[in-house]
Design a protein around this motif. Structure first.
Motif, short mmCIF file in Angstrom:
data_model
loop_
_atom_site.label_atom_id
_atom_site.label_comp_id
_atom_site.label_asym_id
_atom_site.label_seq_id
_atom_site.Cartn_x
_atom_site.Cartn_y
_atom_site.Cartn_z
N ASN A 201 -12.86 6.49 18.83
CA ASN A 201 -13.28 7.52 17.89
C ASN A 201 -12.61 7.24 16.56
O ASN A 201 -11.82 6.30 16.42
N ARG A 202 -12.97 8.05 15.57
CA ARG A 202 -12.51 7.76 14.22
C ARG A 202 -10.99 7.63 14.15
O ARG A 202 -10.45 6.74 13.51
N PHE A 203 -10.31 8.55 14.82
CA PHE A 203 -8.84 8.56 14.72
C PHE A 203 -8.23 7.32 15.36
O PHE A 203 -7.38 6.66 14.78
N THR A 204 -8.68 7.00 16.58
CA THR A 204 -8.12 5.82 17.25
C THR A 204 -8.44 4.56 16.46
O THR A 204 -7.60 3.67 16.33
N ALA A 205 -9.65 4.49 15.95
CA ALA A 205 -10.03 3.32 15.17
C ALA A 205 -9.08 3.17 13.98
O ALA A 205 -8.59 2.08 13.68
N PHE A 206 -8.81 4.29 13.34
CA PHE A 206 -7.91 4.26 12.20
C PHE A 206 -6.51 3.80 12.61
O PHE A 206 -5.91 2.93 11.99
N ARG A 207 -6.05 4.35 13.74
CA ARG A 207 -4.69 4.06 14.17
C ARG A 207 -4.55 2.59 14.57
O ARG A 207 -3.56 1.93 14.24
N ILE A 208 -5.57 2.09 15.27
CA ILE A 208 -5.44 0.73 15.80
C ILE A 208 -5.78 -0.32 14.75
O ILE A 208 -5.13 -1.36 14.67
N VAL A 209 -6.78 -0.04 13.94
CA VAL A 209 -7.28 -1.09 13.05
C VAL A 209 -6.69 -0.98 11.64
O VAL A 209 -6.20 -1.96 11.08
N VAL A 210 -6.72 0.21 11.07
CA VAL A 210 -6.37 0.35 9.66
C VAL A 210 -4.86 0.47 9.47
O VAL A 210 -4.27 -0.20 8.62
N LEU A 211 -4.25 1.32 10.28
CA LEU A 211 -2.83 1.63 10.06
C LEU A 211 -1.94 0.39 9.99
O LEU A 211 -1.12 0.28 9.07
N PRO A 212 -2.09 -0.57 10.92
CA PRO A 212 -1.22 -1.74 10.82
C PRO A 212 -1.39 -2.51 9.51
O PRO A 212 -0.41 -3.04 8.98
N LEU A 213 -2.61 -2.50 8.98
CA LEU A 213 -2.84 -3.22 7.73
C LEU A 213 -2.25 -2.49 6.53
O LEU A 213 -2.07 -3.06 5.46
N LEU A 214 -1.99 -1.20 6.70
CA LEU A 214 -1.46 -0.41 5.59
C LEU A 214 0.05 -0.51 5.48
O LEU A 214 0.66 0.07 4.59
N ARG A 215 0.67 -1.21 6.41
CA ARG A 215 2.12 -1.19 6.49
C ARG A 215 2.83 -1.44 5.15
O ARG A 215 3.67 -0.64 4.75
N PRO A 216 2.49 -2.54 4.44
CA PRO A 216 3.23 -2.76 3.18
C PRO A 216 3.07 -1.60 2.21
O PRO A 216 4.05 -1.14 1.62
N GLY A 217 1.85 -1.08 2.12
CA GLY A 217 1.61 0.03 1.19
C GLY A 217 2.37 1.27 1.60
O GLY A 217 2.98 1.95 0.77
N LEU A 218 2.35 1.58 2.90
CA LEU A 218 3.04 2.78 3.37
C LEU A 218 4.54 2.65 3.19
O LEU A 218 5.22 3.63 2.87
N ILE A 219 5.06 1.44 3.38
CA ILE A 219 6.48 1.25 3.18
C ILE A 219 6.83 1.50 1.72
O ILE A 219 7.82 2.18 1.41
N ALA A 220 6.00 0.99 0.82
CA ALA A 220 6.25 1.22 -0.61
C ALA A 220 6.21 2.72 -0.93
O ALA A 220 7.14 3.26 -1.54
N VAL A 221 5.15 3.39 -0.47
CA VAL A 221 5.01 4.82 -0.78
C VAL A 221 6.12 5.65 -0.14
O VAL A 221 6.73 6.51 -0.77
N GLY A 222 6.40 5.36 1.12
CA GLY A 222 7.42 6.11 1.84
C GLY A 222 8.80 5.94 1.22
O GLY A 222 9.53 6.91 1.04
N SER A 223 9.12 4.70 0.84
CA SER A 223 10.46 4.52 0.27
C SER A 223 10.55 5.14 -1.11
O SER A 223 11.62 5.63 -1.50
#
Lengths: 299, 311
Positions: A201-223
């Protein structure tokens, strides 16, 4: 827009490219021909300007009280002990860590949800919402102190870290959301669609596919969120009156504005304030620049 | 979008209802938390500032509270020299800070974008003050400017400045002293942003220029600078707004002194509302600050033709 310009101009040098392919080293030479002294001399001068202040605070924090030596030797940690125990920096540190982490989590989660909506959907108020996000960049938090104070007083949140966490999050959100939606847009939608076909479903797809690719961006935003909440001073100064609730920047300000400033303790307090930020910074440095070039500029 | 939903539906029948029901409401649900927070803690306070700007409102003098019309604004523009002083100082501060930060940040970015031995370390050290807070910057520079044990004492030894007075308490030196302190932590911001954008310049362009025999200065002027333009416009604008609004550094470094010499408009507003409790008047000043920021930003974006000429 930037990339477009580049590609528009790019066709012109087309005849040259075959030659370049034969000698790939040339590519690097173009900007690399600067004589070494043109790099090292200005860089060294600037580094002196950057590093002497750091050395100076270390010197004050580590040398004995009353010493005027220019090297921190014999070394002592009594300033740290004093500021940590007698001046409550142990408590402030805890409060600051709590505020920073809570702001980090809240900002990232809320901005991720909003950023996803902005990146993947067309909806009626989207344009207006984007404009509102940009407008908030002009709203100075410092000038809203009094109405914010009134709101938090109404919510019975004065003197609780929650008020500071909310205020920091709110002012971090718009930029974080714009950045994250840029990062998400860089992930091809077809990847998500493929996952749906596979039964996610949309959420799992996001978690499995998109989230890992967002790591550098999320690290930048989070820090960013963490460092900002860690460093920021006015909200904590205004909303927290109880000394046991205050954060490190407020503690530093108290030390600085006392009548006879204990410079050793002040310097030690400053080092304590700097350590987590330096660690975060060392950790995220390489993501920072890639994260920025991926999302920020194209925004 | 509809297509995508249809594709998703086929292989997973139990999810059919959700897949078809969500896309319409989902985006609103996703932005709801952010929107609520922003309405409650940004929009509402802003509106209340506009409202109070038309009121006499001072919790310590409740008998005078009430509708004031434009009295607060009239007072600011005609009868309050401090407003003009602090506004002028703010403009000066923002202009000098952003200009110098951009200049040094651009130079630094160009330098650390070269390939040289020790580049990674060089970058890390150059950027390091970026993450340091305004208060910590104040702490560091208070130690440096201290008249007895600061570095300025050693400078006095070699004839720069004089013994006995801190640079921060002398009206003649406080402005450059504060500017330098804020530069120290502000330059890395530009250096980082510009370096990030430099990475996306196509190497082919330089190569073509090289073949055409363009000097490095010409390459910078005709390739690098046009490429960086949008990033420079945006980062100077954000920085200018930020420098205008930020009070951490000056509040803790000089607290607006000596003799009000370094009081910015936001600092004056904070003092008016927090110390003097004159919230109606402070709200009017805040409104004026909003409008000034907004107008200046529009003019700046228009003049700089941000985003290229309709490309």
């Amino acid at each position: 827009m930037i990339t477009k310009e580049a590609t528009e101009v790019a066709p012109a040098p087309a005849p040259v490219t075959p030659a370049a392919e034969q000698r790939p080293r040339r590519k690097q030479r173009a900007w690399d021909e600067a004589p070494r002294w043109q790099i090292y001399v200005p860089l060294s001068i600037y580094l002196l300007f950057t590093l002497i202040p750091f050395y100076w605070i270390l010197l004050f924090a580590l040398r004995r009280p009353g010493s005027t030596s220019l090297v921190p030797w014999p070394m002592t940690f009594e300033h740290f002990e004093k500021v940590w125990n007698d001046r409550d920096f142990g408590v402030y540190f805890q409060n600051s860590v709590l505020t920073g982490l809570a702001t980090l989590v809240l900002t990232t989660v809320v901005a991720l949800a909003g950023g996803y909506a902005l990146a993947r959907f067309d909806f009626r108020i989207k344009r207006g919402f984007m404009i509102a996000l940009l407008c908030t960049q002009f709203v100075p938090g410092a000038l809203l102190l009094v109405p914010l104070f009134q709101i938090f007083a109404e919510l019975k949140m004065i003197n609780s870290l929650a008020s500071v966490i909310i205020a920091e999050t709110v002012f971090q959100l718009p930029l974080s959301m714009i950045l994250i939606s840029g990062f998400i847009r860089n992930v091809p939608y077809s990847l998500e669609e493929a996952a749906w076909v596979d039964g996610c479903n949309r959420f799992t797809a996001f978690r499995i596919v998109v989230l890992p690719l967002l790591r550098p961006g999320l690290i930048a935003v989070g820090s960013f969120a963490f460092v900002h909440a860690w460093n920021h001073f006015l909200f904590a100064l205004m909303f927290l009156s109880d000394q046991s609730k205050q954060t490190i920047p407020v503690g530093l300000n108290t030390l600085m504005s006392s009548d006879s400033v204990d410079l050793g303790a002040l310097a030690a307090g400053g080092i304590i304030a700097a350590v987590p930020v330096v660690i975060v910074f060392a950790f995220i440095q390489k993501w920072l620049i890639t994260g920025f070039s991926a999302g920020a500029v194209k925004g | 979008m509809a297509q995508a939903a249809a594709v998703a539906k086929a292989p997973a029948p139990p999810r059919r209802r959700r897949a078809s029901a969500t896309p319409r409401r989902l985006p609103y649900l996703l932005i709801a938390p952010a929107a609520l927070l922003m309405v409650g803690f940004i929009a509402y306070p802003v509106i209340s500032v506009f409202y109070y700007s038309l009121q006499n409102y001072n919790p310590t003098k409740p008998w005078r509270n009430g509708y004031a019309g434009f009295d607060n604004f009239v007072h600011a523009f005609t009868d309050d020299p401090q407003f003009w002083d602090t506004l002028t100082f703010s403009a000066q501060w923002v202009f000098v800070e952003v200009g110098l930060q951009l200049l040094f940040g651009l130079a630094l970015a160009l330098i650390v974008n070269q390939t040289f031995v020790g580049r990674a370390l060089g970058r890390a050290l150059v950027f390091s003050p970026w993450a340091v807070s305004g208060v910590l910057t104040s702490v560091i520079w208070v130690l440096l400017y201290n008249s007895q044990t600061g570095i300025t004492r050693y400078l006095a030894d070699v004839g720069i400045g004089s013994y006995g007075t801190s640079w921060l308490s002398d009206t003649a030196t406080v402005f450059p002293a504060a500017i330098v302190a804020d530069l120290w932590r502000g330059v890395p911001f530009f250096a980082i942003l510009i370096l990030a954008d430099l990475q996306s310049v196509s190497k082919d362009l330089y190569e073509a220029a090289e073949v055409d025999g363009a000097s490095r200065l010409k390459q910078f002027w005709h390739i690098t600078l046009p490429h960086l333009k949008d990033a420079i416009v945006l980062s100077t604008l954000l920085r200018a707004v930020w420098e205008f609004n930020n009070v951490d550094l000056l509040y803790t470094l000089t607290n607006g002194g000596p003799a009000g010499e370094t009081t910015t408009l936001p600092l004056y507003i904070a003092n008016t509302s927090v110390d003097a409790h004159n919230f109606g008047y402070a709200s009017a000043l805040t409104t004026v600050a909003f409008v000034i920021l907004l107008v200046c930003s529009m003019v700046y974006l228009r003049l700089s033709k941000f985003g290229g000429e309709g490309k």
